[in-house]
Design an enzyme around this catalytic site. Structure first.
Site, PDB file in Angstrom:
ATOM      1  N   HIS A 209      38.937  18.091 -27.065  1.00 55.06           N
ATOM      2  CA  HIS A 209      40.224  18.783 -27.128  1.00 55.06           C
ATOM      3  C   HIS A 209      40.045  20.275 -26.881  1.00 55.06           C
ATOM      4  O   HIS A 209      40.826  20.889 -26.142  1.00 55.06           O
ATOM      5  CB  HIS A 209      40.873  18.535 -28.493  1.00 55.06           C
ATOM      6  CG  HIS A 209      42.300  18.954 -28.560  1.00 55.06           C
ATOM      7  ND1 HIS A 209      42.801  19.727 -29.579  1.00 55.06           N
ATOM      8  CD2 HIS A 209      43.348  18.721 -27.734  1.00 55.06           C
ATOM      9  CE1 HIS A 209      44.103  19.936 -29.377  1.00 55.06           C
ATOM     10  NE2 HIS A 209      44.450  19.344 -28.268  1.00 55.06           N
ATOM     11  N   HIS A 213      41.473  22.400 -23.291  1.00 52.44           N
ATOM     12  CA  HIS A 213      42.310  23.598 -23.328  1.00 52.44           C
ATOM     13  C   HIS A 213      41.577  24.817 -22.776  1.00 52.44           C
ATOM     14  O   HIS A 213      42.221  25.797 -22.387  1.00 52.44           O
ATOM     15  CB  HIS A 213      42.808  23.853 -24.749  1.00 52.44           C
ATOM     16  CG  HIS A 213      43.929  22.941 -25.148  1.00 52.44           C
ATOM     17  ND1 HIS A 213      45.238  23.179 -24.791  1.00 52.44           N
ATOM     18  CD2 HIS A 213      43.943  21.768 -25.841  1.00 52.44           C
ATOM     19  CE1 HIS A 213      46.013  22.210 -25.264  1.00 52.44           C
ATOM     20  NE2 HIS A 213      45.246  21.344 -25.893  1.00 52.44           N
ATOM     21  N   HIS A 238      47.258  13.880 -23.508  1.00 50.32           N
ATOM     22  CA  HIS A 238      47.743  13.690 -24.868  1.00 50.32           C
ATOM     23  C   HIS A 238      48.354  12.295 -25.056  1.00 50.32           C
ATOM     24  O   HIS A 238      48.232  11.717 -26.139  1.00 50.32           O
ATOM     25  CB  HIS A 238      48.747  14.784 -25.233  1.00 50.32           C
ATOM     26  CG  HIS A 238      48.105  16.125 -25.446  1.00 50.32           C
ATOM     27  ND1 HIS A 238      47.924  17.040 -24.436  1.00 50.32           N
ATOM     28  CD2 HIS A 238      47.578  16.701 -26.559  1.00 50.32           C
ATOM     29  CE1 HIS A 238      47.320  18.112 -24.912  1.00 50.32           C
ATOM     30  NE2 HIS A 238      47.107  17.943 -26.194  1.00 50.32           N
ATOM     31  N   GLU A 350      54.721  22.437 -23.019  1.00 49.14           N
ATOM     32  CA  GLU A 350      53.594  23.194 -23.568  1.00 49.14           C
ATOM     33  C   GLU A 350      53.884  24.687 -23.582  1.00 49.14           C
ATOM     34  O   GLU A 350      53.229  25.449 -24.299  1.00 49.14           O
ATOM     35  CB  GLU A 350      52.325  22.925 -22.768  1.00 49.14           C
ATOM     36  CG  GLU A 350      51.081  23.407 -23.502  1.00 49.14           C
ATOM     37  CD  GLU A 350      49.823  23.393 -22.662  1.00 49.14           C
ATOM     38  OE1 GLU A 350      48.743  23.609 -23.239  1.00 49.14           O
ATOM     39  OE2 GLU A 350      49.905  23.186 -21.450  1.00 49.14           O
ATOM     40  N   HIS A 365      56.329  23.107 -28.419  1.00 48.38           N
ATOM     41  CA  HIS A 365      55.122  22.365 -28.787  1.00 48.38           C
ATOM     42  C   HIS A 365      54.178  23.227 -29.620  1.00 48.38           C
ATOM     43  O   HIS A 365      53.704  22.813 -30.685  1.00 48.38           O
ATOM     44  CB  HIS A 365      54.406  21.860 -27.534  1.00 48.38           C
ATOM     45  CG  HIS A 365      52.961  21.532 -27.764  1.00 48.38           C
ATOM     46  ND1 HIS A 365      51.942  22.409 -27.447  1.00 48.38           N
ATOM     47  CD2 HIS A 365      52.361  20.444 -28.304  1.00 48.38           C
ATOM     48  CE1 HIS A 365      50.779  21.864 -27.764  1.00 48.38           C
ATOM     49  NE2 HIS A 365      51.003  20.685 -28.289  1.00 48.38           N
ATOM     50  N   HIS A 369      53.012  23.058 -33.844  1.00 51.43           N
ATOM     51  CA  HIS A 369      51.695  23.085 -34.491  1.00 51.43           C
ATOM     52  C   HIS A 369      51.678  24.121 -35.614  1.00 51.43           C
ATOM     53  O   HIS A 369      51.185  23.850 -36.717  1.00 51.43           O
ATOM     54  CB  HIS A 369      50.618  23.425 -33.458  1.00 51.43           C
ATOM     55  CG  HIS A 369      50.101  22.243 -32.701  1.00 51.43           C
ATOM     56  ND1 HIS A 369      48.887  21.653 -32.976  1.00 51.43           N
ATOM     57  CD2 HIS A 369      50.628  21.537 -31.666  1.00 51.43           C
ATOM     58  CE1 HIS A 369      48.680  20.640 -32.148  1.00 51.43           C
ATOM     59  NE2 HIS A 369      49.725  20.550 -31.333  1.00 51.43           N
TER      60      HIS A 369
END
Length: 685
Positions: A209, A213, A238, A350, A365, A369
């Site tokens: 992950h 990114h 995802h 995103e 998004h 988080h």
């Protein structure tokens, strides 16, 4: 390795130690201009140089250059949190990446980075340096250590580190033994979600992950961010992660995660991570059960939003999906069509710099988080840092990650459901028939269509991340899921006298849910695990094709997930940086069950003429073998079809079950395959 390459490695070694402090057992000394040292050390620069350079075998001389204005980096505190999910922090990182890329040569870039390293937030610096190294063509030989090497406390229990330091300081190199990392450590067996801790807290999974990114940053120079089908890759990587997690839950007799589609309801799952945020030297805060989200108001942490604002952004995204077009900044309408709609939508969701209208569609998004990550202290009243959900290296550990991303995936599914189901012209390959398809373990006299998983004990070297700790190799042993190597065996018949080219697409999906109910194809398609995708040349007549599991277009092997890059002499090391992106091979198969768990093994050969894109692509090259989730470096995505094809769209009304779908197309095959879990631990050889 050149001095410049060694210098960059020193920048990324023991990130909390001053750069002038000797690296690599005291053999390398970074010779910095005195004005590059932090203020604390400038007055004693001469004595430091005399003390440390005299014993070093190699000195890397950093030349002084005209330094850029880095005052904007003060937005991220040196010893505070760096938050990639916050727009302002992302912008700071993007500016720093641009500054490093703007340097005329690697020597100048090394100089600017050497000045910045001990002045900036270490996580911000290491992230930005890695992105810049990855995207400069003249730093291609510089290997980038994983975050496990730089910040090991983010991946393993910090209680382990006193034992690692003791072993390293007391025992000489060559006589040291590995320190055992407990197999399960974050909750007791009374907590149901602990059954999946081995998967969520897997080191390789969380490294995947982080590295994804790193390859696909949201902010930075446009040429760095604007990669081919970037938004679609955000969606697909995802989606596959959530699918794999749900299938893993089936293996453990647990139902799928409930999407977090109502942010006003309590979060039933508690999570106490027991790992260390290296920048703050504090443990990541835990979250008790049944907390309720309302707002987060922490401008100092670049996290300010509330549930009402999140709902407003979500409604605007849904409106764009329902109307089939998004509203651009200039007021024009951007169609969410069959070909590019998912890519446009992925960048909107995103909220990368490629979003068609970031002000209108917001930072939904990312701040989702943050809303979860700060629920324990939303106003910073208790000066607590963020939870694991606010860090790409740790977010996948939390059960809420999968509930939130199931909600995100449901949003993408709204778009996919608007698309017309694939018809015969899009699915068939006239003249090509799969006569047989099976899978078999490659060692011993194994039965066909029966695969095995087990626990494996593996060692990893954490020495480069122990700031002010012992030198050399300091090894820990951890236990993870693993599978026996296997191969697919296909027999494909091609009619006529012409040679053809096809794309073999292999998926696995559970046949039954956790309660034993058979899954309809309309349900099963959401749990389709892409296993491999590769191109074949078909000669007239019968073609026998064998494909090993370690050749998968999805995964990367153990060596590229866990090896220390500064000690590696493996082939492909010179391009190691991009090769780190990929699903960890040891999690390629779901766990299965001790009594066996049945899966549909789906194989399709599609017409390469309809799949190909204009590129020079050789999947045998080391950096091209995990393109399904990561794409190709500096090239087009090597498949014209939608990611997840042919299961990205809803099936026709007549395709109730997988067998109904496959029976209509000779170029498809369905084989029932069993995955058996052996509850035993085998040491890696």
């Amino acid at each position: 390795m050149s001095n410049i390459e060694t210098g960059f490695l020193c920048l990324m070694t023991r990130p909390m130690e001053p750069l002038f402090y000797p690296k690599y057992d005291g053999t390398v000394f970074m010779d910095l201009p005195s004005e590059y040292l932090p203020d604390r050390y400038q007055s004693i620069a001469a004595s430091l140089k005399s003390r440390f350079s005299s014993t070093a075998q190699q000195s890397v001389v950093v030349k002084p250059v005209d330094l850029p204005d880095l005052s904007y980096t003060g937005r991220v505190s040196r010893y505070g949190n760096f938050n990639l999910f916050g727009a302002a922090h992302r912008k700071v990182a993007g500016q720093l990446v641009a500054e490093l890329l703007a340097q005329p040569d690697p020597e100048s870039m090394l100089s600017v980075a050497a000045y910045a390293r001990d002045r900036l937030n270490p996580t911000l610096f290491q992230y930005s340096l890695a992105v810049a190294l990855m995207h400069r063509k003249d730093t291609g030989s510089v290997p980038i250590p994983s975050f496990l090497e730089m910040f090991p406390a983010r991946f393993v229990d910090p209680a382990l580190f006193p034992r690692l330091r003791e072993e390293g300081f007391v025992v000489q190199q060559g006589e040291r033994v590995a320190v055992e990392i407990p197999h399960t450590l974050t909750a007791s067996e009374e907590e149901p979600e602990q059954r999946l801790a081995y998967w969520r807290e897997d080191i390789g999974l969380n490294l995947h992950h982080w590295h994804w990114h790193l390859v696909y940053p949201q902010e930075g120079p446009r040429e760095v961010v604007n990669k081919d089908r970037r938004g679609e890759l955000f969606y697909y990587m995802h989606r596959q992660t959530v699918a794999r997690y749900n299938v893993e839950r089936f293996s453990n007799l647990m139902s799928t995660v409930e999407p977090m589609d109502n942010l006003r309801e309590p979060i039933p799952e508690a999570y106490f991570p027991k790992i260390l945020n290296s920048a703050l030297n504090q443990t990541y805060p835990g979250r008790p059960a049944n907390v309720v989200l309302s707002h987060v108001n922490r401008p100092e942490d670049d996290a300010v939003t509330n549930v009402l604002e999140m709902e407003s952004w979500l409604n605007r995204i849904r409106e764009a999906i329902n109307t089939g077009a998004a509203q651009a900044t200039d007021g024009t309408r951007v169609p969410l069509d069959n070909e590019t709609g998912i890519d446009v939508l992925g960048n909107m969701v995103e909220s990368s710099i490629l979003s068609v209208n970031p002000d209108h569609y917001g930072n939904w998004h990312s701040l989702g988080h943050s809303l979860i990550a700060f629920v324990h202290d939303p106003d910073n009243q208790y000066l607590e840092g963020h939870g694991v959900m606010n860090d790409v290296t740790t977010a996948m550990r939390d059960p809420t990650f999968y509930r939130f991303h199931a909600h995100v995936d449901d949003l993408f599914e709204l778009h996919k459901q608007r698309l017309t189901p694939y018809g015969v012209p899009e699915l068939s390959f006239p003249g090509v028939t799969i006569e047989a398809a099976s899978v078999q373990i490659t060692s011993g006299q194994a039965a066909r269509n029966r695969l095995l998983t087990f626990w494996q004990r593996t060692q990893v070297d954490l020495g480069t991340g122990l700031d002010f700790g012992p030198q050399g190799n300091v090894v820990a042993t951890f236990t993870h899921l693993q599978h026996a190597p296997f191969s697919y065996m296909l027999r494909v018949h091609s009619e006529g006298s012409d040679y053809r080219k096809g794309t073999v697409r292999i998926f696995m999906a559970p046949i039954y849910d956790a309660d034993g109910g058979q899954l309809l194809l309309s349900q099963q398609r959401r749990y389709m695990l892409e296993m491999d995708k590769f191109v074949v040349n078909l000669h007239p007549g019968v073609n026998r094709i064998v494909r090993r599991s370690d050749e998968s277009s999805v995964s990367i092997p153990y060596e590229r997930t866990f090896r220390r890059v500064d000690e590696s002499n493996l082939p492909g090391s010179e391009r190691f940086r991009f090769c780190n992106c990929g699903w960890p091979d040891h999690l390629l198969l779901p766990k299965g069950r001790s009594e066996g768990q049945q899966f549909d093994l789906f194989v399709m050969v599609s017409d390469y003429a309809n799949d190909s894109v204009p590129l020079d692509f050789n999947e045998k090259e080391s950096c091209n073998d995990s393109h399904s989730y990561c794409g190709l470096r500096d090239q087009l995505y090597p498949d014209r079809r939608a990611m997840g094809y042919p299961f990205d769209r809803v099936p026709t009304a007549d395709d109730h079950l997988m067998i109904d779908f496959v029976s209509r197309f000779p170029n498809m095959s369905r084989t029932v395959t069993e995955v058996i879990f052996m509850n035993t631990i085998i040491a890696r050889t």
